[in-house]
Design a protein around this motif. Structure first.
Motif, PDB file in Angstrom:
ATOM      1  N   ILE A   4       0.825  -1.280  -0.055  1.00  0.00           N
ATOM      2  CA  ILE A   4       0.032   0.129   0.034  1.00  0.00           C
ATOM      3  C   ILE A   4       0.812   1.212  -0.025  1.00  0.00           C
ATOM      4  O   ILE A   4       2.270   1.295   0.391  1.00  0.00           O
ATOM      5  CB  ILE A   4      -0.878  -0.045   1.185  1.00  0.00           C
ATOM      6  N   SER A   5       0.286   2.281  -0.431  1.00  0.00           N
ATOM      7  CA  SER A   5       1.038   3.554  -0.249  1.00  0.00           C
ATOM      8  C   SER A   5       0.107   4.800  -0.529  1.00  0.00           C
ATOM      9  O   SER A   5      -1.194   4.651  -0.807  1.00  0.00           O
ATOM     10  CB  SER A   5       2.225   3.444  -1.665  1.00  0.00           C
ATOM     11  N   ARG A   6       0.859   6.044  -0.707  1.00  0.00           N
ATOM     12  CA  ARG A   6      -0.074   7.217  -0.951  1.00  0.00           C
ATOM     13  C   ARG A   6      -0.325   7.295  -2.370  1.00  0.00           C
ATOM     14  O   ARG A   6      -1.190   8.308  -2.697  1.00  0.00           O
ATOM     15  CB  ARG A   6       0.686   8.422  -0.353  1.00  0.00           C
ATOM     16  N   GLY A   7       0.417   6.494  -3.197  1.00  0.00           N
ATOM     17  CA  GLY A   7       0.163   6.254  -4.736  1.00  0.00           C
ATOM     18  C   GLY A   7       1.003   7.295  -5.470  1.00  0.00           C
ATOM     19  O   GLY A   7       2.020   7.872  -4.977  1.00  0.00           O
ATOM     20  N   SER A   8       0.662   7.305  -6.797  1.00  0.00           N
ATOM     21  CA  SER A   8       1.624   7.918  -7.881  1.00  0.00           C
ATOM     22  C   SER A   8       0.891   9.045  -8.556  1.00  0.00           C
ATOM     23  O   SER A   8      -0.225   8.921  -8.245  1.00  0.00           O
ATOM     24  CB  SER A   8       2.278   6.741  -8.398  1.00  0.00           C
ATOM     25  N   PRO A   9       1.575   9.547  -9.504  1.00  0.00           N
ATOM     26  CA  PRO A   9       0.928  10.555 -10.382  1.00  0.00           C
ATOM     27  C   PRO A   9      -0.291   9.857 -11.081  1.00  0.00           C
ATOM     28  O   PRO A   9      -0.146   9.017 -11.391  1.00  0.00           O
ATOM     29  CB  PRO A   9       1.964  11.019 -11.383  1.00  0.00           C
ATOM     30  N   GLU A  10      -1.450  10.505 -11.280  1.00  0.00           N
ATOM     31  CA  GLU A  10      -2.570  10.190 -11.729  1.00  0.00           C
ATOM     32  C   GLU A  10      -3.016  10.433 -13.269  1.00  0.00           C
ATOM     33  O   GLU A  10      -2.291  11.265 -13.663  1.00  0.00           O
ATOM     34  CB  GLU A  10      -3.678  10.405 -10.896  1.00  0.00           C
ATOM     35  N   GLN A  11      -3.935   9.690 -13.761  1.00  0.00           N
ATOM     36  CA  GLN A  11      -4.655   9.689 -14.966  1.00  0.00           C
ATOM     37  C   GLN A  11      -5.417  11.074 -15.076  1.00  0.00           C
ATOM     38  O   GLN A  11      -5.636  11.701 -16.011  1.00  0.00           O
ATOM     39  CB  GLN A  11      -5.471   8.529 -15.367  1.00  0.00           C
ATOM     40  N   VAL A  12      -5.921  11.290 -13.691  1.00  0.00           N
ATOM     41  CA  VAL A  12      -6.822  12.491 -13.840  1.00  0.00           C
ATOM     42  C   VAL A  12      -6.382  13.432 -12.597  1.00  0.00           C
ATOM     43  O   VAL A  12      -5.637  13.010 -11.819  1.00  0.00           O
ATOM     44  CB  VAL A  12      -8.567  12.150 -13.431  1.00  0.00           C
ATOM     45  N   ILE A  13      -7.192  14.539 -12.709  1.00  0.00           N
ATOM     46  CA  ILE A  13      -6.661  15.541 -11.777  1.00  0.00           C
ATOM     47  C   ILE A  13      -7.644  15.223 -10.241  1.00  0.00           C
ATOM     48  O   ILE A  13      -8.763  14.970 -10.295  1.00  0.00           O
ATOM     49  CB  ILE A  13      -7.091  17.085 -11.829  1.00  0.00           C
ATOM     50  N   GLU A  14      -6.922  15.021  -9.418  1.00  0.00           N
ATOM     51  CA  GLU A  14      -7.477  14.700  -7.782  1.00  0.00           C
ATOM     52  C   GLU A  14      -8.392  13.576  -8.005  1.00  0.00           C
ATOM     53  O   GLU A  14      -9.543  13.704  -7.335  1.00  0.00           O
ATOM     54  CB  GLU A  14      -7.829  15.898  -7.307  1.00  0.00           C
ATOM     55  N   GLY A  15      -7.937  12.530  -8.589  1.00  0.00           N
ATOM     56  CA  GLY A  15      -9.050  11.297  -8.711  1.00  0.00           C
ATOM     57  C   GLY A  15      -9.621  10.888  -7.679  1.00  0.00           C
ATOM     58  O   GLY A  15     -10.706  10.357  -7.600  1.00  0.00           O
ATOM     59  N   TRP A  16      -8.886  10.914  -6.525  1.00  0.00           N
ATOM     60  CA  TRP A  16      -9.630  10.657  -5.293  1.00  0.00           C
ATOM     61  C   TRP A  16     -10.928  11.179  -4.644  1.00  0.00           C
ATOM     62  O   TRP A  16     -11.512  10.741  -4.162  1.00  0.00           O
ATOM     63  CB  TRP A  16      -8.460  10.663  -4.166  1.00  0.00           C
ATOM     64  N   ARG A  17     -11.111  12.510  -5.227  1.00  0.00           N
ATOM     65  CA  ARG A  17     -12.298  13.192  -4.895  1.00  0.00           C
ATOM     66  C   ARG A  17     -13.257  12.545  -5.537  1.00  0.00           C
ATOM     67  O   ARG A  17     -14.524  12.574  -5.111  1.00  0.00           O
ATOM     68  CB  ARG A  17     -12.166  14.824  -5.381  1.00  0.00           C
ATOM     69  N   HIS A  18     -13.114  11.920  -6.784  1.00  0.00           N
ATOM     70  CA  HIS A  18     -14.362  11.190  -7.291  1.00  0.00           C
ATOM     71  C   HIS A  18     -14.820   9.909  -6.554  1.00  0.00           C
ATOM     72  O   HIS A  18     -15.852   9.637  -6.814  1.00  0.00           O
ATOM     73  CB  HIS A  18     -13.949  11.007  -8.742  1.00  0.00           C
ATOM     74  N   PHE A  19     -13.914   9.477  -5.718  1.00  0.00           N
ATOM     75  CA  PHE A  19     -14.260   8.466  -5.014  1.00  0.00           C
ATOM     76  C   PHE A  19     -14.718   8.954  -3.458  1.00  0.00           C
ATOM     77  O   PHE A  19     -14.772   7.918  -2.550  1.00  0.00           O
ATOM     78  CB  PHE A  19     -12.916   7.358  -4.571  1.00  0.00           C
ATOM     79  N   GLY A  20     -14.890  10.077  -3.079  1.00  0.00           N
ATOM     80  CA  GLY A  20     -15.459  10.646  -1.915  1.00  0.00           C
ATOM     81  C   GLY A  20     -14.337  11.143  -1.096  1.00  0.00           C
ATOM     82  O   GLY A  20     -14.854  11.197   0.040  1.00  0.00           O
ATOM     83  N   TYR A  21     -13.019  11.158  -1.427  1.00  0.00           N
ATOM     84  CA  TYR A  21     -12.107  11.588  -0.313  1.00  0.00           C
ATOM     85  C   TYR A  21     -11.439  12.847  -0.530  1.00  0.00           C
ATOM     86  O   TYR A  21     -11.514  13.186  -1.651  1.00  0.00           O
ATOM     87  CB  TYR A  21     -11.245  10.429  -0.206  1.00  0.00           C
ATOM     88  N   ALA A  22     -11.196  13.367   0.387  1.00  0.00           N
ATOM     89  CA  ALA A  22     -10.456  14.926   0.484  1.00  0.00           C
ATOM     90  C   ALA A  22      -9.563  15.139   1.525  1.00  0.00           C
ATOM     91  O   ALA A  22      -9.902  14.554   2.918  1.00  0.00           O
ATOM     92  CB  ALA A  22     -11.372  16.012   0.327  1.00  0.00           C
TER      93      ALA A  22
END
Length: 340
Positions: free
Chosen positions: A109-127
């Motif tokens: 697990i990790s904090r993640g890497s550069p993404e395909q979309v801008i702030e994609g985690w917001r679309h999953f309901g997280y901020a």
């Protein structure tokens, strides 16, 4: 001795040259490759997680399926982006998949890497919380998930439940004993490697990291591992931690290998901007005849320091060819380096 597994990014595309034209192709071939790797004597089948991309994304259905179809091989991720995860729901999924596999999950697990979309985690309901960034949020989700895996009760039971409860506070179910010792943190810097050690997680280090000293990639990665192990010892954890590194390694043993990788691989480290603020160094790939490959790999300080090596595989070339790639390393390279 080293554990040797494969790491698949799980790409698919409709390109005529791809053996994985769809998500279904990639998922089903991932299961087949894990079975083939187990038959060959490999130690691990690991899968990357990327959202909003034509790559593997939701790991737990795949991990459970691989666990049901295999009996020995370790099954893992490298890595799950915790910015996108609900730690409580993830603890349920992880516990179930680990029980199906008989306790063989190795979750990176990790904090993640550069993404395909801008702030994609917001679309999953997280901020992120006020005053924090997405990396802070990813580490906090990881911390909560890791804590939940202790299996301790924390939720107040309903006095009028549908089904009888055991006494005391309730925990996430199903709980898989021992899974907590098989959680790895994917670290891109020395500081996060030290954080992982203090937390009590194993360490995954991939083919890129922050360029912190300007030294060759494998030297910087070896120093990262050294810092991690020193922090682990200082924290006083009782068990011995595990450390993995990833590499693209191809033994050129037939005409197919030479056609695919005989030229054009990244034979040197490269440096670039990972994002607006982070300068990263990307480790080289290895592709050569077995004797030359053995000599080159013997100089890689980070591989020498790690106990687990994950071979990145070109999954779009199909199961048979990727099994050949793994077998070539196990047969022609690993024994000569004392890895097997």
């Amino acid at each position: 001795m080293k554990k040797i597994g494969f790491l698949s990014f799980g790409h698919w595309s409709p390109d005529p040259g791809s053996a994985t034209r769809s998500a279904a192709d990639t998922l089903l071939q991932s299961i087949d490759l894990a079975q083939a790797a187990e038959d060959l004597g490999a130690d691990g089948a690991y899968f990357r997680v990327h959202h909003f991309a034509r790559q593997l994304a939701s790991p737990f259905p795949l991990l459970a399926a691989v666990g049901a179809k295999t009996s020995r091989i370790e099954i893992g991720t490298g890595v799950i982006d915790m910015r996108y995860e609900n730690p409580f729901y993830m603890a349920e999924d992880a516990g179930a998949a680990d029980l199906i596999s008989g306790g063989r999950l190795q979750l990176g697990i990790s904090r993640g890497s550069p993404e395909q979309v801008i702030e994609g985690w917001r679309h999953f309901g997280y901020a992120p919380a006020e005053g924090q960034g997405d990396a802070d949020m990813g580490r906090e989700h990881g911390r909560i998930f890791f804590e939940l895996l202790k299996g301790e009760g924390f939720a107040q039971p309903n006095p009028y439940p549908m089904f009888p409860n055991p006494p005391g506070l309730l925990r996430i179910e199903p709980h898989s004993e021992g899974l907590r010792d098989r959680i790895w943190w994917g670290s891109g810097s020395n500081a996060t490697a030290i954080w992982a050690a203090e937390m009590g997680m194993n360490l995954q280090s991939s083919t890129l990291k922050d360029d912190e000293t300007g030294e060759p990639f494998h030297v910087q990665q070896a120093k990262q591992i050294q810092a991690y192990r020193a922090a682990w010892a200082a924290a006083g954890h009782e068990r011995t931690p595990r450390v993995s590194v990833s590499r693209s390694i191809f033994a050129l043993v037939d005409d197919r290998d030479r056609a695919y990788f005989g030229r054009g691989v990244q034979s040197r480290d490269s440096v670039g901007q990972l994002d607006e603020t982070t300068r990263a160094i990307f480790g080289r790939s290895y592709a050569a005849e077995p004797d030359r490959l053995v000599a080159e790999l013997a100089k890689d300080e980070a591989i020498a320091a790690a106990d687990t090596l994950l071979l990145t595989v070109p999954n779009q070339l199909g199961v048979d060819y990727n099994a050949h790639v793994i077998e070539a390393i196990l047969t022609h390279v690993a024994p000569a380096l004392g890895w097997r």
